[in-house]
Design a protein around this motif. Structure first.
Motif, mmCIF file in Angstrom:
data_model
loop_
_atom_site.group_PDB
_atom_site.id
_atom_site.type_symbol
_atom_site.label_atom_id
_atom_site.label_comp_id
_atom_site.label_asym_id
_atom_site.label_seq_id
_atom_site.Cartn_x
_atom_site.Cartn_y
_atom_site.Cartn_z
ATOM 1 N N HIS A 279 0.831 -1.158 0.043
ATOM 2 C CA HIS A 279 0.033 -0.027 0.181
ATOM 3 C C HIS A 279 0.670 1.250 -0.098
ATOM 4 C CE1 HIS A 279 -2.433 -3.324 2.125
ATOM 5 N NE2 HIS A 279 -3.415 -2.727 1.217
ATOM 6 N N ASN A 280 0.744 1.933 -1.011
ATOM 7 C CA ASN A 280 1.162 3.529 -0.845
ATOM 8 C C ASN A 280 0.208 4.394 -0.058
ATOM 9 O OD1 ASN A 280 3.061 2.968 -2.611
ATOM 10 N ND2 ASN A 280 1.809 3.200 -4.575
ATOM 11 N N VAL A 281 0.733 5.317 0.637
ATOM 12 C CA VAL A 281 -0.208 6.301 1.298
ATOM 13 C C VAL A 281 -0.244 7.395 0.392
ATOM 14 C CG1 VAL A 281 -0.597 7.700 3.586
ATOM 15 C CG2 VAL A 281 0.192 5.137 3.608
ATOM 16 N N VAL A 282 -1.127 8.010 0.122
ATOM 17 C CA VAL A 282 -1.337 9.450 -0.572
ATOM 18 C C VAL A 282 -2.430 10.382 -0.289
ATOM 19 C CG1 VAL A 282 -1.413 10.029 -3.056
ATOM 20 C CG2 VAL A 282 -1.108 7.679 -2.723
ATOM 21 N N ALA A 283 -1.554 11.583 -0.061
ATOM 22 C CA ALA A 283 -2.283 12.787 0.632
ATOM 23 C C ALA A 283 -2.219 13.883 -0.515
ATOM 24 C CB ALA A 283 -1.965 13.071 1.955
ATOM 25 N N PHE A 284 -3.281 14.754 -0.601
ATOM 26 C CA PHE A 284 -3.295 15.998 -1.497
ATOM 27 C C PHE A 284 -3.500 17.142 -0.556
ATOM 28 C CE2 PHE A 284 -5.343 18.677 -4.712
ATOM 29 C CZ PHE A 284 -4.392 18.725 -5.354
ATOM 30 N N LEU A 285 -2.742 18.172 -0.869
ATOM 31 C CA LEU A 285 -3.052 19.353 -0.363
ATOM 32 C C LEU A 285 -3.375 20.377 -1.449
ATOM 33 C CD1 LEU A 285 -2.974 21.480 2.104
ATOM 34 C CD2 LEU A 285 -0.370 21.576 1.475
ATOM 35 N N ASP A 286 -4.644 20.884 -1.258
ATOM 36 C CA ASP A 286 -5.309 21.741 -2.395
ATOM 37 C C ASP A 286 -5.139 23.156 -2.012
ATOM 38 O OD1 ASP A 286 -6.441 22.742 -4.627
ATOM 39 O OD2 ASP A 286 -8.271 21.542 -4.022
ATOM 40 N N HIS A 287 -4.059 23.831 -2.923
ATOM 41 C CA HIS A 287 -4.297 25.314 -2.610
ATOM 42 C C HIS A 287 -4.687 25.972 -3.691
ATOM 43 C CE1 HIS A 287 -0.507 24.952 -0.007
ATOM 44 N NE2 HIS A 287 -1.698 25.269 0.601
ATOM 45 N N GLY A 288 -5.473 25.339 -4.606
ATOM 46 C CA GLY A 288 -6.262 25.764 -6.031
ATOM 47 C C GLY A 288 -5.137 26.397 -7.056
ATOM 48 N N ALA A 289 -3.915 25.685 -6.986
ATOM 49 C CA ALA A 289 -2.950 26.226 -7.772
ATOM 50 C C ALA A 289 -3.091 25.510 -8.958
ATOM 51 C CB ALA A 289 -1.426 25.906 -7.171
ATOM 52 N N ALA A 290 -2.337 25.865 -10.358
ATOM 53 C CA ALA A 290 -2.351 25.147 -11.333
ATOM 54 C C ALA A 290 -1.514 24.058 -11.504
ATOM 55 C CB ALA A 290 -1.813 26.297 -12.503
ATOM 56 N N TYR A 291 -0.593 23.814 -10.802
ATOM 57 C CA TYR A 291 0.495 22.637 -10.736
ATOM 58 C C TYR A 291 0.478 22.144 -9.341
ATOM 59 C CZ TYR A 291 0.984 23.910 -15.643
ATOM 60 O OH TYR A 291 0.725 24.163 -16.870
ATOM 61 N N THR A 292 1.143 21.067 -9.293
ATOM 62 C CA THR A 292 1.163 20.333 -8.050
ATOM 63 C C THR A 292 2.725 19.817 -7.848
ATOM 64 O OG1 THR A 292 -0.937 19.747 -8.013
ATOM 65 C CG2 THR A 292 0.425 18.231 -7.025
ATOM 66 N N VAL A 293 3.232 19.790 -6.963
ATOM 67 C CA VAL A 293 4.525 19.478 -6.533
ATOM 68 C C VAL A 293 4.291 17.927 -5.795
ATOM 69 C CG1 VAL A 293 6.596 19.752 -5.355
ATOM 70 C CG2 VAL A 293 5.864 21.513 -6.614
ATOM 71 N N VAL A 294 5.048 16.753 -6.350
ATOM 72 C CA VAL A 294 4.761 15.612 -5.444
ATOM 73 C C VAL A 294 6.138 15.635 -4.731
ATOM 74 C CG1 VAL A 294 4.707 12.806 -5.817
ATOM 75 C CG2 VAL A 294 3.697 14.476 -7.492
ATOM 76 N N VAL A 295 6.027 15.314 -3.366
ATOM 77 C CA VAL A 295 6.872 14.793 -2.436
ATOM 78 C C VAL A 295 6.760 13.555 -2.040
ATOM 79 C CG1 VAL A 295 8.117 15.577 -0.082
ATOM 80 C CG2 VAL A 295 7.005 17.388 -1.683
ATOM 81 N N GLY A 296 7.778 12.660 -2.255
ATOM 82 C CA GLY A 296 7.585 11.355 -1.919
ATOM 83 C C GLY A 296 8.730 10.796 -1.057
ATOM 84 N N ALA A 297 8.478 9.443 -0.366
ATOM 85 C CA ALA A 297 9.538 8.993 0.156
ATOM 86 C C ALA A 297 8.938 7.384 0.745
ATOM 87 C CB ALA A 297 9.681 9.248 1.703
ATOM 88 N N HIS A 298 9.608 6.350 0.359
ATOM 89 C CA HIS A 298 9.231 5.160 0.911
ATOM 90 C C HIS A 298 9.422 4.801 2.191
ATOM 91 C CE1 HIS A 298 12.813 2.397 1.470
ATOM 92 N NE2 HIS A 298 13.359 3.234 0.831
ATOM 93 N N TYR A 299 8.412 4.139 2.685
ATOM 94 C CA TYR A 299 8.321 3.860 4.017
ATOM 95 C C TYR A 299 8.282 2.138 4.430
ATOM 96 C CZ TYR A 299 3.344 2.242 3.914
ATOM 97 O OH TYR A 299 2.170 1.552 3.470
ATOM 98 N N ASP A 300 8.528 1.526 3.378
ATOM 99 C CA ASP A 300 8.729 -0.061 3.514
ATOM 100 C C ASP A 300 10.321 -0.294 3.663
ATOM 101 O OD1 ASP A 300 9.374 0.833 0.494
ATOM 102 O OD2 ASP A 300 9.984 -1.327 0.463
ATOM 103 N N HIS A 301 10.605 -1.294 4.250
ATOM 104 C CA HIS A 301 11.872 -1.880 4.532
ATOM 105 C C HIS A 301 12.175 -3.320 4.377
ATOM 106 C CE1 HIS A 301 16.244 -0.954 5.079
ATOM 107 N NE2 HIS A 301 16.334 -1.637 5.881
ATOM 108 N N LEU A 302 13.038 -3.964 4.842
ATOM 109 C CA LEU A 302 13.259 -5.318 4.524
ATOM 110 C C LEU A 302 12.907 -6.491 5.386
ATOM 111 C CD1 LEU A 302 16.910 -4.738 3.762
ATOM 112 C CD2 LEU A 302 15.376 -4.655 1.944
ATOM 113 N N GLY A 303 11.765 -5.809 6.516
ATOM 114 C CA GLY A 303 11.383 -6.922 7.244
ATOM 115 C C GLY A 303 12.401 -7.688 7.986
#
Ligand SMILES: [Zn+2]
Length: 593
Positions: A279-303
């Motif tokens: 599962h990815n976790v995805v959240a949107f912050l709406d500023h009513g702007a024309a374009y969107t910046v994606v900020v990402g980081a993986h949270y899984d690891h090797l068990g």
């Protein structure tokens, strides 16, 4: 953000995510869910909306919002009691976590299902004449074996090689194999020489395919001499299954039984594929702007390291890989960036909308980000840039060196990366294609940056723990990211530039590379090409993104493993033919390495 306070919040997240109770955050595990709940809990306190699913239209959108709001309420409750609540929840974890999950994770998660591993089926039986043989001792199952319960008689077909151009055809003059079990000697008349003239012909997958085409319903391999090499590898998640069940006798069993044409055999064998949903976790912050910046980081690891990726080689066995730097650090940075942009009121911060994404499946080959790139829950053509935080926890306080990858993916980056670094010392790299999630966005023609404080001796080991993290350094990196994002020119899409990439598949053991980015998500037969590096052999031959590579020279490239084997057979300067499927067409393209 004020460095000390930020460092404290980052510390809180890193300790929570890299705690032993998270058991190494293996993709698709109960602990992946638990880590996701930590992220969702933090996101739901902010002005974010869940964006793990494609937005619904019309009336159902409103409904969706309603239930999200409810979800918020219950998540907030859960949040208040964080420290103690989590501790006590641990006892009743099974039900508690799941109960919370259905309510609080509503809409935040994007699931992706994949084959996590392949294992030999529990039931493996082989009877030759009247002898029941011991699996693992008298015989092995080939990792690419098909499955089934087979009864039949053997038919000896020598090496099982048909290569008339080399003056060798084991099938010449053979009766029809229909209903028979092919008895095939391993290796080739050249012995065990993968680089000899029979190279590709001697591969088990090739022999099995041929036996299948001749009508056989299973293959029993045998070592015809002490020098013959018996295939004893285990299947991994990318192993392509062959058309037929295929097993191999040990040398001693072969000598004892002397199997030959006409001998009756009963065989039950197979390889099980275990499907897992990450599962990815995805959240949107709406500023009513024309374009969107994606900020990402993986949270899984090797068990606990059991399923690969571990670099712990001391034979100490499974141990929780906490992944504090890789990548609780980036995930913590992601959460705090979401908090910052959610609260910020300055015009530069509000010039964009934001998509905050915590990826899973990164350690297995960028699965989560690749899935999102192909199944976006937000239109990618509105994305201005993607910033990836992967391992930002080990800033060296002497050198203050920070790796910044992808600087060549847009002309906007160079000057900003250098001038906004403050007292950090950026070590820049042009390529947008690397071994982390920004690659998935780069392949969609989006300018990317990846921030990375560098590798270390705890990398992919159980010792990658929170007490080794430089939290002040992390805070400085996060503030640097804020400065970078706020400097992106608003209301326009930055120009994207394809970079001259280092090839992910160019492990040092290979003499040649093709210059492709394989689609690690593809589970069918062949190697699907997710990206082609300019000016490399594949690009020069006309291979395109989206093509399915099925053969290289006379090597079938059924899966990644077969592709690697094929590559290792070529040398620099050599020319061969790549057969690719494009749509339903098969193309033959000359490739020069
Ligand atoms: Zn990582």
């Amino acid at each position: 953000m004020q460095v000390d306070a930020l460092a404290d919040r980052l510390r809180f997240h890193v300790y929570a995510l890299s705690d032993d109770s998270m058991a190494g955050r293996q993709t698709g595990s109960a602990e992946e869910h638990k880590a996701a709940q930590h992220i969702i809990g933090a996101f739901s306190e902010l002005k974010l909306r869940p964006a793990g699913e494609r937005p619904k239209t019309g009336g159902s959108a409103a409904e969706g919002k309603g239930s999200a709001a409810e979800g918020k309420g219950s998540a907030a409750n859960g949040m208040g009691s964080t420290a103690e609540g989590m501790g006590s929840a641990a006892s009743g974890m099974g039900t508690t976590a799941r109960g919370m999950g259905t309510a609080a994770s509503e809409g935040w998660k994007q699931g992706f299902t994949f084959t996590a591993r392949k294992e030999f089926a529990p039931l493996q039986k082989l009877r030759i004449k009247k002898s029941v043989l011991v699996w693992g001792k008298d015989w092995h199952t080939l990792p690419e074996s098909g499955g089934g319960l087979i009864k039949g008689r053997l038919q000896d077909v020598g090496y099982g090689i048909s290569a008339p151009d080399l003056g060798h055809d084991d099938y010449a003059g053979q009766p029809n194999l229909t209903g028979r079990i092919a008895l095939i000697r391993v290796n080739s008349p050249d012995g065990n020489n993968p680089h000899g003239k029979f190279g590709p012909h001697s591969l088990p997958a090739r022999k099995i395919r041929l036996a299948f085409e001749k009508g056989a319903k299973a293959v029993v391999f045998y070592p015809g001499s002490d020098e013959d090499v018996i295939p004893t590898a285990k299947p991994d998640r990318r192993t392509q299954s062959a058309e037929l069940p295929a097993v191999c006798l040990s040398r001693s069993a072969y000598l004892e039984l002397k199997p030959a044409t006409g001998v009756p055999v009963q065989l039950q064998t197979g390889v099980d594929a275990l499907q897992v949903t990450g599962h990815n976790v995805v959240a949107f912050l709406d500023h009513g702007a024309a374009y969107t910046v994606v900020v990402g980081a993986h949270y899984d690891h090797l068990g606990d390291g059991t399923w690969g990726g571990t670099l712990q080689r001391d034979g100490s066995g499974p141990a929780i890989h906490n992944g504090a730097d890789d990548n609780a650090s980036g995930t913590a940075g992601l959460i705090e960036l979401a908090r910052y942009f959610s609260n910020a009121n300055n015009p530069a911060a509000k010039a964009f909308n934001y998509l905050f994404m915590a990826f899973s499946g990164e350690e297995l080959g960028l699965l989560g980000s690749a899935y999102f790139a192909k199944n976006p829950t937000y239109p990618l053509n509105q994305v201005a840039a993607m910033i990836n935080l992967d391992m930002i926890g080990r800033l060296d306080s002497q050198s203050r060196s920070i790796g910044v990858y992808g600087v060549g993916t847009s002309p906007i980056w160079r000057v900003r990366v250098d001038s906004l670094a403050g007292n950090l010392k950026p070590k820049t790299h042009e390529s947008g294609s690397g071994s982390s999630d920004h690659t998935s966005f780069y392949l969609q023609d989006i300018p990317v940056l990846h921030l990375f404080t560098g590798t270390h001796t705890d990398y992919h080991k159980p010792s990658d723990d929170a007490d080794r993290i430089n939290f002040t350094g992390m805070a400085e990196v996060v503030n640097y990211v804020v400065r970078l994002i706020e400097s992106i020119p608003p209301n326009e899409k930055p120009v994207f530039v394809r970079t001259t990439d280092s090839d992910r598949s160019s492990a040092p053991s290979f003499k040649v590379t093709l210059g492709i980015m394989p689609d690690y998500f593809y589970e069918g037969r062949g190697v699907r090409i997710d990206g082609v590096t300019p000016n490399r052999p594949a690009a020069r031959s006309g291979i395109l993104k989206g093509d399915l590579l099925i053969e290289l020279g006379s090597y079938e490239t059924a899966d990644m493993d077969a592709y690697m084997k094929a590559l290792s057979a070529f040398s620099k300067g050599q020319t061969t033919t790549a057969r690719v499927m494009r749509g339903d067409q098969i193309l033959e393209l000359p490739v020069t390495f």
